[in-house]
Structure formats: C-alpha cells, structure tokens
Design an enzyme around this catalytic site. Structure first.
Site, PDB file in Angstrom:
ATOM      1  N   HIS A 121     -61.097 -41.355  46.487  1.00  0.00           N
ATOM      2  CA  HIS A 121     -62.057 -42.457  46.623  1.00  0.00           C
ATOM      3  C   HIS A 121     -63.360 -42.201  45.857  1.00  0.00           C
ATOM      4  O   HIS A 121     -63.757 -42.976  44.997  1.00  0.00           O
ATOM      5  CB  HIS A 121     -62.422 -42.659  48.097  1.00  0.00           C
ATOM      6  CG  HIS A 121     -61.281 -43.012  48.989  1.00  0.00           C
ATOM      7  ND1 HIS A 121     -60.608 -44.196  48.887  1.00  0.00           N
ATOM      8  CD2 HIS A 121     -60.718 -42.345  50.026  1.00  0.00           C
ATOM      9  CE1 HIS A 121     -59.669 -44.245  49.821  1.00  0.00           C
ATOM     10  NE2 HIS A 121     -59.713 -43.133  50.528  1.00  0.00           N
ATOM     11  N   ASP A 178     -71.708 -38.280  52.028  1.00  0.00           N
ATOM     12  CA  ASP A 178     -71.450 -37.781  53.389  1.00  0.00           C
ATOM     13  C   ASP A 178     -70.344 -36.711  53.341  1.00  0.00           C
ATOM     14  O   ASP A 178     -69.279 -36.898  53.904  1.00  0.00           O
ATOM     15  CB  ASP A 178     -71.051 -38.938  54.334  1.00  0.00           C
ATOM     16  CG  ASP A 178     -69.796 -39.687  53.909  1.00  0.00           C
ATOM     17  OD1 ASP A 178     -69.469 -39.659  52.702  1.00  0.00           O
ATOM     18  OD2 ASP A 178     -69.137 -40.289  54.777  1.00  0.00           O
TER      19      ASP A 178
END
Ligand code: RIB
Ligand code: CA
Length: 327
Positions: free
Chosen positions: A250, A9
């Site tokens: 992340h 995303d």
C-alpha cells in the site's frame, strides 16, 4: 527533486515506504510526522525512530502527531495485521542487533511542524500521507491557508470502485479518522489519492522480499523480517492474485506515484468522505460537471483517485530503488 514530509503510522508497509523515500534519488525526505493507526502513537513514533536508525538516517527529524482522531473514538490497533509492536512482532529481536538508537523525536507537534515548513518554503513541499489524516487536518485547522502553501499532496487511503478493507466500503486510513479525511479531500490543493483500487493490485511477493534480503543490505534484511507477519496475514485472506505468499504494497505505492506518475491512471472529481454510520470512511467521488442540488457538494474542489496501475512496473521500481541501499 521532490522535497517531502512523510506522515506515517509505522506499520510494516510504512517501513517499506520509508525505505523507498530514503533510497530514491529524486526524493528528499525532510522529516517524518507520526500518527496513530497501525499501533498507538507512542509505538508508531518509536517505530519511526527505529526504522531511521536501521536505515542509518538518524538525522531525519521525527515529529510526533495525534494520538486519536478528531471526533470519533479511536479504533483498536490492528495487531492482527501489523503485530502488537506494529512491526510484525520482531522489533525486540531485531533491536538487539542494533547499535544504540540515535534518532530522536522533536519538540513541535507534527501539525505545527508541517505548518512551519510550508511557511518557510512555500509551494516547495509535497505532503505524502500514508496513515490516518488527523495530522494534515490539524495542520489545516492551525493554518487555513496551508493548502496554498504546499506543492502537492499524495495520500494512501480510500477506495473508489473496489472493496474496502475495514468495511464493505471503507479503507483503514480513511475510517480511522473520517472527519480528517473529509477535511483533506475538500481543500483546494493538488490532491492525488492512491487507494485500494490500485494498491491491492500491487502484490509484493515473498520471493521479491527474499531478493531484497540479499540485495538491499541490512535494510532488506529488516524489511524481510518485519514483512513475514504481514505475509501471513495477507495469505490468510487469499485476496491477492499470486500463487505464492504476498502482501499488498500500500504505502510505498504513494511514493512510486510521486516519482513515476505515468504508471497510474485516475478518475477526477470532487470528493467527500462519509463521517458516521455503517458507511463511515467511504470515499465518494462526484462528477465535477454536475451542479449538485445538495449544498455540501457545491464548490468542492477537484482531486484524483487512482483507478489503474502498472503493478509490475511499480514493483520493479521498488526493488530497483531499495537495491540502492549499500549497507
Ligand atoms: O489500508 C492500508 C493502509 O492501512 C496502509 O497505510 C497500512 O499501513 C494500513 O494502516
Ligand atoms: Ca500506513
């Protein structure tokens, strides 16, 4: 060689992960599947195409995925983390420096393509998911035998013992579609979860990004620009250890695990994700040796979630890999 489909995303840290996947010699990036999350689906899909264009990887196919979660209403996009454009509000400025966008998105949906690829090359493909898990769940709903046809699944999401980043107990990718996250966690496939317990320890500093700006060509330049907004956000939180500006790396950490699994330690067990209420999105790890009374906990297969990481080695790996970009 790891043949991967990267479900993403984009997203500032997703762009870092896409760069890593393209540069690492042991990863073959078969394609990107996009998902809502850091921005709405049209924006994340366009960002995926833009990133591939910047990285001169226009031949990597892009498949547009779900625009909303399976059952809940979509949360507003976190523009305070990734910017309204999902790329730190610098996309327009950077685009003016780009030649014509050559990458294009394909006709099949993300879920359809995942299923088709797994059927074409059984047990060869690794799914790496670094956004909400709706596309993976939809692929399983399309083909319930999918779990037996993929080699392994690596997910950036969830949190085990540490704090959540959206609620006290929930991480963003899991809370964005908790039903999908639970579906993914209860499949019988080799599932490794790289969650906040470790990714909040992997602090990508401003000085490391500065180094990449000079060593990684126009890719380093692009990541430096897009990461400034993300650095501002993380600096305002004061949750990372370094004294200088830094952001949590992340998403690229999931790929670091793929190529260097020995840098991570895990807890194993059966898992579930809470689907509603104040604990929505919480990841819970059960002890496999216990025969729980509650039927929902019986016969859940095992997965593993990372609990410790050699963060310095992961960051070195990231820098070294991105320095392979010569343009
Ligand atoms: O919680 C971190 C995750 O949420 C990452 O995938 C990041 O891109 C954000 O969407
Ligand atoms: Ca992401």
């Amino acid at each position: 060689m790891h043949k991967i489909i990267l479900d993403t995303d984009p997203g500032i840290d997703d762009a870092q992960a896409i760069a890593f996947a393209l540069a690492h010699p042991e990863i073959e990036l078969l394609g990107l599947t996009t998902i809502f999350g850091n921005a709405e689906i049209d924006i994340t899909t366009n960002n995926a195409l833009t990133i591939l264009n910047v990285m001169r990887a226009e031949l990597v196919p892009v498949f547009k995925g779900a625009d909303k979660p399976l059952q809940i209403d979509r949360f507003p996009a976190p523009d305070f983390v990734h910017g309204a454009d999902g790329l730190g509000n610098v996309k327009d400025q950077l685009l003016s420096d780009l030649s014509e966008v050559k990458a294009h998105s394909s006709q099949s949906t993300a879920a359809e393509w995942i299923v088709a690829m797994a059927n074409e090359s059984p047990k060869e493909i690794t799914l790496v998911a670094i956004g909400p898990l709706t596309n993976l769940a939809e692929a399983i709903l399309l083909d319930p035998d999918l779990p037996s046809k993929v080699k392994q699944v690596v997910v950036m999401g969830g949190v085990h013992k540490a704090k959540g980043n959206v609620s006290p107990v929930a991480e963003a990718n899991f809370i964005n579609d908790p039903h999908a996250a639970d579906i993914v966690c209860r499949q019988n496939w080799p599932l490794s979860i790289i969650g906040l317990d470790v990714t909040m320890e992997i602090a990508l500093t401003e000085s490391r990004l500065e180094e990449l700006r000079t060593s990684a060509g126009r890719v380093g330049e692009f990541l430096w620009h897009t990461s400034q907004y993300y650095l501002d956000f993380y600096s305002s939180l004061e949750v990372l250890a370094p004294t200088e500006r830094a952001c949590a790396m992340h998403d690229a950490s999931a790929l670091a695990y793929l190529v260097r699994p020995e840098l991570f330690q895990f807890s194993k067990g059966s898992a579930c994700v809470i689907e509603s209420g104040p604990a929505m999105g919480q990841f819970i790890l059960g002890d496999q040796s216990d025969n729980y009374f509650l039927s929902t906990w019986r016969n859940r297969p095992s997965c593993q979630i990372a609990t410790q990481v050699d963060s310095e080695a992961v960051l070195e790996l990231f820098s070294k890999t991105l320095s392979l970009f010569s343009y």
